[in-house]
Design a protein around this motif. Structure first.
Motif, short mmCIF file in Angstrom:
data_model
loop_
_atom_site.label_atom_id
_atom_site.label_comp_id
_atom_site.label_asym_id
_atom_site.label_seq_id
_atom_site.Cartn_x
_atom_site.Cartn_y
_atom_site.Cartn_z
N UNK A 30 50.30 29.97 35.26
CA UNK A 30 51.26 30.98 34.84
C UNK A 30 50.82 32.33 35.38
N UNK A 31 51.79 33.18 35.66
CA UNK A 31 51.49 34.54 36.08
C UNK A 31 51.37 35.39 34.82
N UNK A 32 50.18 35.94 34.60
CA UNK A 32 49.91 36.74 33.41
C UNK A 32 49.91 38.22 33.78
N UNK A 33 50.73 38.98 33.07
CA UNK A 33 50.68 40.44 33.20
C UNK A 33 49.52 40.90 32.33
N UNK A 34 48.48 41.40 32.96
CA UNK A 34 47.23 41.72 32.27
C UNK A 34 47.41 42.96 31.41
N UNK A 35 47.09 42.83 30.13
CA UNK A 35 47.07 43.98 29.24
C UNK A 35 45.65 44.50 29.07
N UNK A 36 44.69 43.59 29.06
CA UNK A 36 43.28 43.99 28.96
C UNK A 36 42.41 42.90 29.57
N UNK A 37 41.29 43.31 30.11
CA UNK A 37 40.25 42.40 30.59
C UNK A 37 38.95 42.82 29.91
N UNK A 38 37.94 41.99 30.03
CA UNK A 38 36.65 42.32 29.43
C UNK A 38 35.56 42.17 30.46
N UNK A 39 34.53 42.99 30.31
CA UNK A 39 33.37 42.96 31.20
C UNK A 39 32.30 42.06 30.59
N UNK A 40 31.74 41.21 31.42
CA UNK A 40 30.60 40.38 31.03
C UNK A 40 29.48 40.59 32.03
N UNK A 41 28.22 40.43 31.61
CA UNK A 41 27.12 40.62 32.56
C UNK A 41 27.26 39.78 33.83
N UNK A 42 27.89 38.61 33.71
CA UNK A 42 28.05 37.77 34.90
C UNK A 42 28.89 38.47 35.97
N UNK A 62 38.46 40.09 43.65
CA UNK A 62 38.86 40.81 42.43
C UNK A 62 37.97 40.27 41.31
N UNK A 63 37.12 41.10 40.70
CA UNK A 63 36.21 40.59 39.67
C UNK A 63 36.92 40.32 38.36
N UNK A 64 36.18 39.71 37.43
CA UNK A 64 36.66 39.50 36.08
C UNK A 64 37.11 38.09 35.81
N UNK A 65 36.68 37.55 34.65
CA UNK A 65 37.09 36.21 34.20
C UNK A 65 37.84 36.24 32.87
N UNK A 66 37.62 37.25 32.05
CA UNK A 66 38.27 37.34 30.73
C UNK A 66 39.59 38.10 30.84
N UNK A 92 38.27 31.16 35.14
CA UNK A 92 37.23 30.90 36.13
C UNK A 92 37.61 29.72 37.00
N UNK A 93 37.53 29.94 38.30
CA UNK A 93 37.71 28.87 39.27
C UNK A 93 36.34 28.50 39.84
N UNK A 94 36.32 27.59 40.80
CA UNK A 94 35.05 27.15 41.39
C UNK A 94 34.59 28.05 42.52
N UNK A 95 35.30 29.15 42.73
CA UNK A 95 34.91 30.19 43.66
C UNK A 95 35.34 31.51 43.06
N UNK A 96 34.88 32.62 43.60
CA UNK A 96 35.30 33.92 43.09
C UNK A 96 36.16 34.63 44.12
N UNK A 97 37.32 35.09 43.67
CA UNK A 97 38.22 35.85 44.53
C UNK A 97 39.34 36.47 43.72
N UNK A 98 40.00 35.64 42.87
CA UNK A 98 41.23 36.07 42.20
C UNK A 98 40.96 36.32 40.73
N UNK A 99 40.34 37.46 40.43
CA UNK A 99 39.91 37.74 39.07
C UNK A 99 40.92 38.49 38.23
N UNK A 100 40.46 38.98 37.09
CA UNK A 100 41.35 39.53 36.07
C UNK A 100 41.38 41.06 36.03
N UNK A 101 40.58 41.72 36.86
CA UNK A 101 40.61 43.19 36.90
C UNK A 101 41.77 43.62 37.79
N UNK A 102 42.98 43.33 37.34
CA UNK A 102 44.18 43.54 38.14
C UNK A 102 45.39 43.60 37.22
#
Length: 308
Positions: A30-42, A62-66, A92-102
């Motif tokens: 689903x395409x999620x319109x992001x209202x908030x993301x969270x920062x994690x040490x990872x 694009x960083x971010x998983x939450x 989280x996918x098996x690679x990093x590219x399309x994150x939630x800081x967007x």
């Protein structure tokens, strides 16, 4: 759409706030319109290149998983969610590219659950990764049960504070290690605090003379090494922070996306058994400052990023 990106590993200085194409929507996403993301040490550890040996990076990243947001569009094969639904996700996918800081993220339905109605978007965004880590460690790996005693190392942190609450909801007694300034906070969550440092083992043994039933280690190092001696016969040990736990007879956890576990967290939050402490909130364009605050390592509670 606007997003935070980086094109090379490095410090938060490599982050850029820019226009990027909206993500393509797969049939089971689903395409999620992001209202908030969270920062994690990872997030900053990946950005620094520390996980390059285990996670491919497809630049620009694009960083971010939450995430917490609103479903904008559902893929053709999706029946679980519809436009307008409020959701949370550990995307989280098996690679990093399309994150939630967007502004938008395409999230597979296996990574999502309904957002707790009683949490703000900022609070809800802080729940998925940390909450799933705590839940999967306590429920699936340690199999903590009502009436048992669990020792949680770093109990006042983002994962630790949720672990305390989940354990208490399971009917488990919790002893939590933390710095003295966080002891009253742990008591408010229902845990018995003990201080770090010399004499820790003796302090724990005074509270649990027969040993604890399980130890959840969130910090590694010395705290982990002394943990086996604190276990009762048949006690269990798990760590999310230090792979040497395997040599101590314990198990290591790297949290997985799981819609059912995420839904269980939503249920706990909605019945008042689980809350998220938000320490700081930053707008999307200030994501670099949010990551710097996380790197400082002294923040109690979650760091949120608001979008739009």
């Amino acid at each position: 759409m606007k997003a935070i990106t980086y094109r090379t590993y490095g410090s938060p200085d490599v982050l850029s706030y820019e226009d990027v194409p909206e993500p393509k929507l797969g049939p089971d996403s689903v395409l999620v319109r992001v209202k908030a993301a969270a920062v994690n040490p990872v997030d900053w550890k990946i950005q620094a290149g520390y996980l390059d040996s285990v996670l491919d990076a497809v630049f620009p990243v694009i960083p971010g998983w939450d995430v917490a947001g609103v479903v904008e569009q559902a893929g053709h094969g999706v029946t679980e969610f519809a436009p307008g639904d409020e959701v949370i996700g550990y995307v989280r996918e098996d690679f990093v590219s399309r994150g939630t800081f967007a502004e938008y993220v395409a999230a597979p339905v296996r990574t999502l659950a309904r957002k707790p109605a009683n949490l703000s978007f900022e609070e809800a965004a802080g729940l998925p990764l940390a909450g799933l880590t705590a839940y999967q460690a306590l429920v699936h790996q340690l199999k903590a049960a009502e009436g048992e005693t669990v020792l949680v190392h770093a109990a006042a942190g983002g994962v630790g504070s949720l672990a305390v609450q989940i354990a208490r909801a399971l009917g488990v007694r919790v002893i939590g290690t933390a710095s003295e300034r966080n002891h009253e906070y742990l008591r408010s969550l229902g845990a018995t605090p003990v201080a770090y440092g010399e004499g820790l083992a003796d302090r724990v043994k005074a509270l649990a003379p027969e040993g604890v039933d399980a130890v959840l280690d969130l910090v590694g190092g010395e705290a982990l090494q002394l943990s086996p001696a604190l276990l009762a016969p048949g006690g269990r040990l798990a760590s999310i922070a230090d792979g040497s736990v395997l040599g101590l007879g314990g198990s290591y956890l790297f949290v997985r996306p799981d819609a059912a576990d995420l839904a269980a967290l939503t249920e706990l939050a909605e019945r008042g058994a689980l809350s998220v402490d938000v320490a700081a909130v930053f707008p999307l364009e200030k994501a670099a400052d949010a990551l710097r605050l996380s790197m400082d390592g002294h923040t109690r509670g979650k760091i949120a990023i608001t979008v739009g």
